[in-house]
Design a protein around this motif. Structure first.
Motif, short mmCIF file in Angstrom:
data_model
loop_
_atom_site.label_atom_id
_atom_site.label_comp_id
_atom_site.label_asym_id
_atom_site.label_seq_id
_atom_site.Cartn_x
_atom_site.Cartn_y
_atom_site.Cartn_z
N CYS A 1 1.60 39.55 6.13
CA CYS A 1 0.99 38.79 7.23
C CYS A 1 -0.49 38.55 6.94
N GLY A 2 -0.98 37.44 7.47
CA GLY A 2 -2.41 37.19 7.50
C GLY A 2 -2.89 37.38 8.92
N HIS A 3 -3.59 36.35 9.43
CA HIS A 3 -4.06 36.39 10.81
C HIS A 3 -3.16 35.54 11.70
N ALA A 4 -2.43 36.16 12.60
CA ALA A 4 -2.35 37.58 12.90
C ALA A 4 -0.86 37.92 13.00
N PRO A 5 -0.48 39.19 12.73
CA PRO A 5 0.93 39.55 12.88
C PRO A 5 1.47 39.12 14.24
N ALA A 6 2.67 38.56 14.25
CA ALA A 6 3.22 37.95 15.47
C ALA A 6 3.71 38.97 16.49
N LEU A 7 3.93 40.21 16.07
CA LEU A 7 4.48 41.26 16.96
C LEU A 7 5.82 40.85 17.56
N LEU A 8 6.60 40.12 16.77
CA LEU A 8 7.97 39.79 17.14
C LEU A 8 8.98 40.60 16.34
N ASP A 9 8.60 41.02 15.17
CA ASP A 9 9.48 41.80 14.30
C ASP A 9 9.66 43.20 14.88
N PRO A 10 10.89 43.73 14.88
CA PRO A 10 11.11 45.08 15.45
C PRO A 10 10.24 46.16 14.82
N ASP A 11 9.99 46.07 13.51
CA ASP A 11 9.15 47.09 12.87
C ASP A 11 7.71 47.01 13.36
N GLN A 12 7.19 45.78 13.58
CA GLN A 12 5.84 45.65 14.12
C GLN A 12 5.78 46.15 15.56
N ILE A 13 6.79 45.81 16.34
CA ILE A 13 6.84 46.27 17.73
C ILE A 13 6.87 47.79 17.77
N ARG A 14 7.60 48.39 16.85
CA ARG A 14 7.74 49.85 16.84
C ARG A 14 6.39 50.53 16.58
N ILE A 15 5.52 49.92 15.80
CA ILE A 15 4.20 50.48 15.56
C ILE A 15 3.46 50.66 16.88
N VAL A 16 3.54 49.61 17.72
CA VAL A 16 2.85 49.65 19.01
C VAL A 16 3.52 50.63 19.96
#
Length: 296
Positions: free
Chosen positions: A273-288
């Motif tokens: 990812c560049g600017h900015a991660p979409a926060l749609l991917d389950p792995d990205q959501i899991r970080i939050v």
């Protein structure tokens, strides 16, 4: 949330509205409200410069599953919120005032804040204020130093964006190009973003959801390096900092400094990812969701 980004049956979903004020005129502030409206455990998610609150549908529903109420506003000039009559007001001071108005409208004592890009800057300023209601802060790919070159590129993309598309298919093709730095998304995710990024016009076709004047502050000759380190140093709450590994707006050295100064953020870099991660991917959501944890 299913793979298409559609609301999952049984999760309450409401559209809310209050009013902001600027230069002698009120304007609508629209938001999407997920979960129990009486739940005191609230997460506010705020989007980037040319985006809107429906970007957070997948994250919001994951957070509702952890026991939170989630509120996702449209900043003025975007989505269902009203447009400002003076383009010069499309700037951080007005956004901060409007989000403070929204927080008062919600009548909650404490919130957690998730902000992507511009939404992260607004959260940073609110979190650094005296008597802030911000308990924890998630900043997605933005920091207290903004180099002029990517800012100028953002302004150029806004000015060059077509004001009209004949179909959602052509609008989606444009969006995929303009937001390529969001990282790899599924066709369903791109369609979800597209459906909330363009509104039908009476005469046919589709227009972007935002006021073109949001790009006025990024006009040629008005873009310089921006330093907000004093605002960063004022933040006292815990901070999770997300960085797209290929981001040009949040440089690696700035992110490192943010882990060493002020609230000393926890940094997580997201590959691809560049600017900015979409926060749609389950792995990205899991970080939050892992960092916020279940609502206490």
């Amino acid at each position: 949330m299913n793979a298409l980004g559609r609301p999952v049956e049984g999760i309450p979903f409401r559209e809310g509205r209050t009013q902001g004020f600027a230069r002698g005129r009120f304007h609508d502030l629209a938001y999407v409200d997920w979960g129990d409206p009486d739940n005191p455990h609230v997460v506010v998610c705020v989007h980037g410069l040319s985006r809107q609150g429906r970007d957070f549908d997948a994250l919001a529903q994951a957070l509702v599953g952890l026991g939170y109420r989630v509120v996702c506003p449209d900043l003025p000039g975007r989505g269902r919120s009203g447009w400002l009559t003076d383009p010069e007001l499309y700037a951080l001071p007005q956004y901060v005032r409007d989000m403070a108005t929204l927080l008062a409208h919600l009548r909650v004592e404490q919130i957690d804040w998730v902000g992507t890009s511009l939404g992260g800057l607004v959260g940073m300023m609110l979190a650094g204020a005296e008597n802030t209601p911000v308990r924890r802060l998630v900043i997605n790919d933005i920091g207290p130093f903004l180099p002029w070159a990517p800012l100028r590129a953002i302004g150029t993309r806004l000015r060059e964006a077509p004001p009209h598309h004949h179909s959602l298919a052509t609008a989606e093709r444009r969006l995929r190009t303009a937001l390529a730095s969001f990282g790899p998304l599924t066709d369903a995710q791109w369609r979800h973003l597209t459906e909330h990024s363009f509104y039908p016009e009476r005469g046919g076709g589709w227009r972007p959801h935002y006021d073109p004047n949001i790009g006025v502050p990024f006009a040629p000759g008005r873009v310089y390096n921006v330093s907000m380190w004093r605002d960063w140093e004022a933040v006292r709450c815990p901070v999770l900092l997300l960085r797209g590994a290929e981001s040009d707006l949040l440089r690696a050295d700035t992110a490192r400094q943010m882990t060493e100064q002020g609230p000393k953020a926890k940094l997580v870099e997201i590959p691809g990812c560049g600017h900015a991660p979409a926060l749609l991917d389950p792995d990205q959501i899991r970080i939050v969701t892992d960092w916020l944890g279940p609502a206490a």
